[in-house]
Scaffold this active site. Structure first.
Site, PDB file in Angstrom:
ATOM      1  N   GLU A  69       0.885  -1.176   0.000  1.00  0.00           N
ATOM      2  CA  GLU A  69       0.000   0.000   0.000  1.00  0.00           C
ATOM      3  C   GLU A  69       0.914   1.215   0.000  1.00  0.00           C
ATOM      4  O   GLU A  69       1.782   1.340   0.859  1.00  0.00           O
ATOM      5  CB  GLU A  69      -0.926  -0.019   1.218  1.00  0.00           C
ATOM      6  CG  GLU A  69      -1.804  -1.278   1.317  1.00  0.00           C
ATOM      7  CD  GLU A  69      -2.639  -1.561   0.075  1.00  0.00           C
ATOM      8  OE1 GLU A  69      -2.979  -0.622  -0.670  1.00  0.00           O
ATOM      9  OE2 GLU A  69      -2.940  -2.737  -0.187  1.00  0.00           O
TER      10      GLU A  69
ATOM     11  N   CYS B  79      -1.506   8.859   4.444  1.00  0.00           N
ATOM     12  CA  CYS B  79      -1.584   8.543   3.014  1.00  0.00           C
ATOM     13  C   CYS B  79      -2.932   9.012   2.462  1.00  0.00           C
ATOM     14  O   CYS B  79      -3.071   9.268   1.274  1.00  0.00           O
ATOM     15  CB  CYS B  79      -1.419   7.056   2.808  1.00  0.00           C
ATOM     16  SG  CYS B  79      -2.525   6.122   3.857  1.00  0.00           S
TER      17      CYS B  79
HETATM   18  P1  NAD Z   1       9.190   5.123   2.913  1.00  0.00           P
HETATM   19  O1  NAD Z   1       8.905   4.538   1.571  1.00  0.00           O
HETATM   20  O2  NAD Z   1      10.233   6.173   3.007  1.00  0.00           O
HETATM   21  O3  NAD Z   1       9.619   3.976   3.934  1.00  0.00           O
HETATM   22  C1  NAD Z   1       8.793   2.854   4.193  1.00  0.00           C
HETATM   23  C2  NAD Z   1       9.660   1.747   4.753  1.00  0.00           C
HETATM   24  O4  NAD Z   1      10.482   1.233   3.697  1.00  0.00           O
HETATM   25  C3  NAD Z   1      10.614   2.174   5.860  1.00  0.00           C
HETATM   26  O5  NAD Z   1      10.676   1.190   6.861  1.00  0.00           O
HETATM   27  C4  NAD Z   1      11.938   2.280   5.121  1.00  0.00           C
HETATM   28  O6  NAD Z   1      13.055   2.146   5.952  1.00  0.00           O
HETATM   29  C5  NAD Z   1      11.824   1.133   4.149  1.00  0.00           C
HETATM   30  N1  NAD Z   1      12.700   1.174   2.977  1.00  0.00           N
HETATM   31  C6  NAD Z   1      13.169   2.259   2.326  1.00  0.00           C
HETATM   32  N2  NAD Z   1      13.915   1.877   1.265  1.00  0.00           N
HETATM   33  C7  NAD Z   1      13.903   0.512   1.251  1.00  0.00           C
HETATM   34  C8  NAD Z   1      14.474  -0.476   0.388  1.00  0.00           C
HETATM   35  N3  NAD Z   1      15.207  -0.145  -0.659  1.00  0.00           N
HETATM   36  N4  NAD Z   1      14.252  -1.777   0.676  1.00  0.00           N
HETATM   37  C9  NAD Z   1      13.493  -2.135   1.734  1.00  0.00           C
HETATM   38  N5  NAD Z   1      12.928  -1.231   2.577  1.00  0.00           N
HETATM   39  C10 NAD Z   1      13.130   0.070   2.336  1.00  0.00           C
HETATM   40  O7  NAD Z   1       7.788   5.663   3.490  1.00  0.00           O
HETATM   41  P2  NAD Z   1       7.505   6.488   4.828  1.00  0.00           P
HETATM   42  O8  NAD Z   1       8.047   7.871   4.688  1.00  0.00           O
HETATM   43  O9  NAD Z   1       7.874   5.711   6.039  1.00  0.00           O
HETATM   44  O10 NAD Z   1       5.902   6.544   4.810  1.00  0.00           O
HETATM   45  C11 NAD Z   1       5.211   7.491   4.072  1.00  0.00           C
HETATM   46  C12 NAD Z   1       4.701   6.909   2.774  1.00  0.00           C
HETATM   47  O11 NAD Z   1       3.873   5.781   3.053  1.00  0.00           O
HETATM   48  C13 NAD Z   1       3.814   7.881   2.007  1.00  0.00           C
HETATM   49  O12 NAD Z   1       4.096   7.785   0.639  1.00  0.00           O
HETATM   50  C14 NAD Z   1       2.398   7.383   2.311  1.00  0.00           C
HETATM   51  O13 NAD Z   1       1.436   7.740   1.349  1.00  0.00           O
HETATM   52  C15 NAD Z   1       2.621   5.912   2.380  1.00  0.00           C
HETATM   53  N6  NAD Z   1       1.571   5.253   3.163  1.00  0.00           N
HETATM   54  C16 NAD Z   1       0.610   4.557   2.474  1.00  0.00           C
HETATM   55  C17 NAD Z   1      -0.429   3.957   3.157  1.00  0.00           C
HETATM   56  C18 NAD Z   1      -1.496   3.186   2.425  1.00  0.00           C
HETATM   57  O14 NAD Z   1      -2.245   2.459   3.070  1.00  0.00           O
HETATM   58  N7  NAD Z   1      -1.609   3.323   1.112  1.00  0.00           N
HETATM   59  C19 NAD Z   1      -0.504   4.062   4.549  1.00  0.00           C
HETATM   60  C20 NAD Z   1       0.506   4.767   5.215  1.00  0.00           C
HETATM   61  C21 NAD Z   1       1.544   5.354   4.503  1.00  0.00           C
END
Ligand code: NAD
Length: 546
Positions: free
Chosen positions: A293, A327
């Site tokens: 998501e 989000c």
């Molecule tokens: P992010 O993508 O920066 O990080 C998410 C997770 O991925 C973190 O734990 C991060 O350390 C990890 N990560 C980063 N690079 C990686 C890689 N190469 N391999 C594996 N893991 C990796 O997101 P964020 O800033 O923590 O959260 C905000 C984002 O999440 C926004 O875009 C928001 O819209 C989205 N979000 C979506 C929903 C939904 O249900 N659609 C809900 C909540 C948040």
């Protein structure tokens, strides 16, 4: 052995406390917040049930007071990632075979522990570490965590009941096996509940996981992990692995037993991960389940029949609660010319009453954004709008990161419906508004549908039923969760199953049975009671009718 056919009842949603002045919950929460703020929590890795300290540490700070360290955490190295995978695979043997009723019982025990014993700890940790105010923490770290656990227990019992038909002489059964291998869970900073559900949904269905939590949500996520252990999650079923996502991912995605990804985060990260998985596809024993998501560019579309006060409240709450870091936060609006001046005046008046500051001051409607990177990213978007002749900043626009990462609630009016801030996810307290001519209603609905790559949430405000129906039709694929006369955020587990498609994710609807189905690998078992003893069929016999 207990051979009862067990059935879970559909639960009610957890009661939301309001933390009004003088109530005992407010006192308890403040006490917990003070306690957590006066210590530096040490966060180890937890692998196979054991705490591991690598000595390679980082800090977790308060977003509203970034000089204040609330925790130090140990980072995983390659050795620990491999250990976590081994422990998950080892634990799989028992956990995948144990009765689902035992798994459900642990789910419900975790929910009970959070509802009664650790509610204020979970809320205080989410306030101190992720910058939520008391109410935003309550609906996330207490209520949504609990709702996911209780509703999923019910959904699992509904799924296990679903069986194929049988015929005389034949018995058919479904066995809902977990996936073969381990599941990798990667959680975002913005919801403690998502951190919990990304793990507990696959675990409930019999899987074991390696969990990479977000560094900026570590305080609350660590306490979650401790509560899981107290509730009796066996060693190795969930392995808690703070550290670099890229490094951990690179090891996980090369492993032949990698069986599934449960991810929530940005679209860019998910795309990178998907490519990494695709590059390794020949190495896996099974095709991995990929559930992600991702981002949103959520809209509020206003019909000329809408009530201006209702729209203004939806914009202010939808765009600025938790500083727009949901989000589902409203981030683009389409408002008819006939209502704009009225709505604008109401929004301005409401925003003039909003204060932005420390989470311990309960009068603050807004607090800090999560970290420096996010602060700079948001301020760059505001700067871009300020310097453009196609945009005007109607309210806010200023930030100050001297003490905490504070940004004013900002409304940008744009002339071009494709202006950058109408299309890209900003993930902060910034809403862009396009004012359309009333006669261009239908055209503008089509623009709304086609503007952004995302399709997560959206709202339509109208008093006209036909207009609502038409908007719903034109915006059919523009959002996975669409709201009539309500803000586009605040989905409740069991009531509004959540998720969107297009660039917003795989739309596997967390908070419903659909998500749980992704964590099962059903086996069909057919039993013939009296097997045939002759290989020939009647049609092969000689025809004597002629
Ligand atoms: P992010 O993508 O920066 O990080 C998410 C997770 O991925 C973190 O734990 C991060 O350390 C990890 N990560 C980063 N690079 C990686 C890689 N190469 N391999 C594996 N893991 C990796 O997101 P964020 O800033 O923590 O959260 C905000 C984002 O999440 C926004 O875009 C928001 O819209 C989205 N979000 C979506 C929903 C939904 O249900 N659609 C809900 C909540 C948040």
């Amino acid at each position: 052995m207990n051979n009862a056919i067990f059935q879970m009842d559909r639960p009610d949603n957890e009661h939301v406390y309001d933390y009004a002045p003088g109530c005992k919950e407010r006192k308890a929460l403040n006490a917990e917040l003070e306690r957590l703020s006066s210590v530096i929590t040490e966060i180890p890795l937890i692998i196979g049930g054991k705490e591991i300290r690598t000595g390679n540490t980082g800090n977790v700070v308060m977003p509203h007071d970034h000089a204040h360290v609330v925790a130090t955490y140990h980072k995983a190295g390659e050795k620990e990632v491999k250990m976590a995978i081994d422990e998950a695979l080892k634990a799989h043997r028992e956990w995948s075979a144990i009765s689902w009723v035992e798994r459900v019982s642990i789910n419900l025990k975790i929910a009970e522990l959070i509802a009664k014993k650790y509610r204020f700890l979970m809320n205080a940790a989410t306030m101190a570490g992720q910058g939520k105010n008391a109410y935003q923490a309550e609906i996330d770290a207490a209520c949504e965590v609990i709702d996911y656990l209780r509703f999923n227990a019910f959904f699992a019992s509904e799924i296990y009941k679903l069986q194929p038909g049988s015929q005389p002489g034949i018995i058919n059964r479904f066995e809902y096996r977990p996936l073969e291998g381990f599941v990798f869970t990667v959680s975002p900073f913005n919801f403690t509940a998502i951190g919990s559900n990304l793990n507990m949904a696959p675990v409930l269905m019999g899987n074991t996981v390696v969990w990479k939590p977000s560094t900026t949500a570590l305080l609350s996520n660590y306490f979650l992990m401790k509560i899981y252990q107290e509730a009796g999650i066996p060693d190795g079923v969930i392995n808690f692995l703070p550290g670099s996502g890229g490094m951990i991912g690179n090891i996980v995605f090369r492993h032949p037993e990698f069986a599934g990804l449960h991810f929530t985060g940005s679209t860019a990260t998910f795309n990178e991960i998907w490519k990494n998985i695709a590059d390794n596809i020949g190495n896996y024993r099974s095709y991995p389940r990929i559930v992600g998501e991702t981002g949103g560019k959520d809209f509020i579309f206003v019909h000329p029949s809408a009530d201006p006060q209702e729209v203004a409240v939806a914009i202010v709450r939808g765009a600025f609660e938790f500083q727009g870091q949901k989000c589902s936060a409203a981030s683009r609006g389409y408002i008819p010319e006939s209502l704009w001046e009225d709505i604008k005046a109401r929004i301005k008046e409401m925003i003039s009453r909003i204060t932005v500051g420390d989470v311990t001051e309960f009068s603050n409607f807004m607090n800090a954004v999560i970290d420096d990177k996010s602060y700079e990213n948001i301020m760059n978007y505001i700067g871009y709008a300020r310097n453009s002749k196609d945009a005007e900043i109607i309210t806010g626009g200023k930030g100050d990161k001297t003490k905490g990462y504070f940004i004013e609630p900002t409304i940008i009016q744009v002339k071009d419906p494709h202006f950058k801030t109408m299309e890209e996810e900003i993930f902060g307290p910034v809403m862009s508004i396009y004012v359309y001519k009333d006669k261009d209603l239908k055209e503008t609905l089509k623009i709304c549908d086609a503007t952004s790559p995302y399709a997560l949430t959206g709202s339509v405000f109208s008093k006209d039923r036909e207009a609502l129906a038409e908007a719903c039709r034109i915006l059919r694929y523009a959002a996975g969760n669409i709201y009539f006369n309500d803000k586009p955020s605040g989905a409740v587990v069991g009531q509004q199953p959540f998720g969107g498609a297009r660039a917003s994710g795989t739309n596997d609807k967390s908070g419903s049975y659909l998500n749980l189905l992704r964590w099962t690998n059903p086996r069909t078992i057919k039993e013939t009671l009296i097997p045939p003893t002759e290989f020939t069929y009647p049609f092969m016999k000689e025809d004597r009718c002629h």
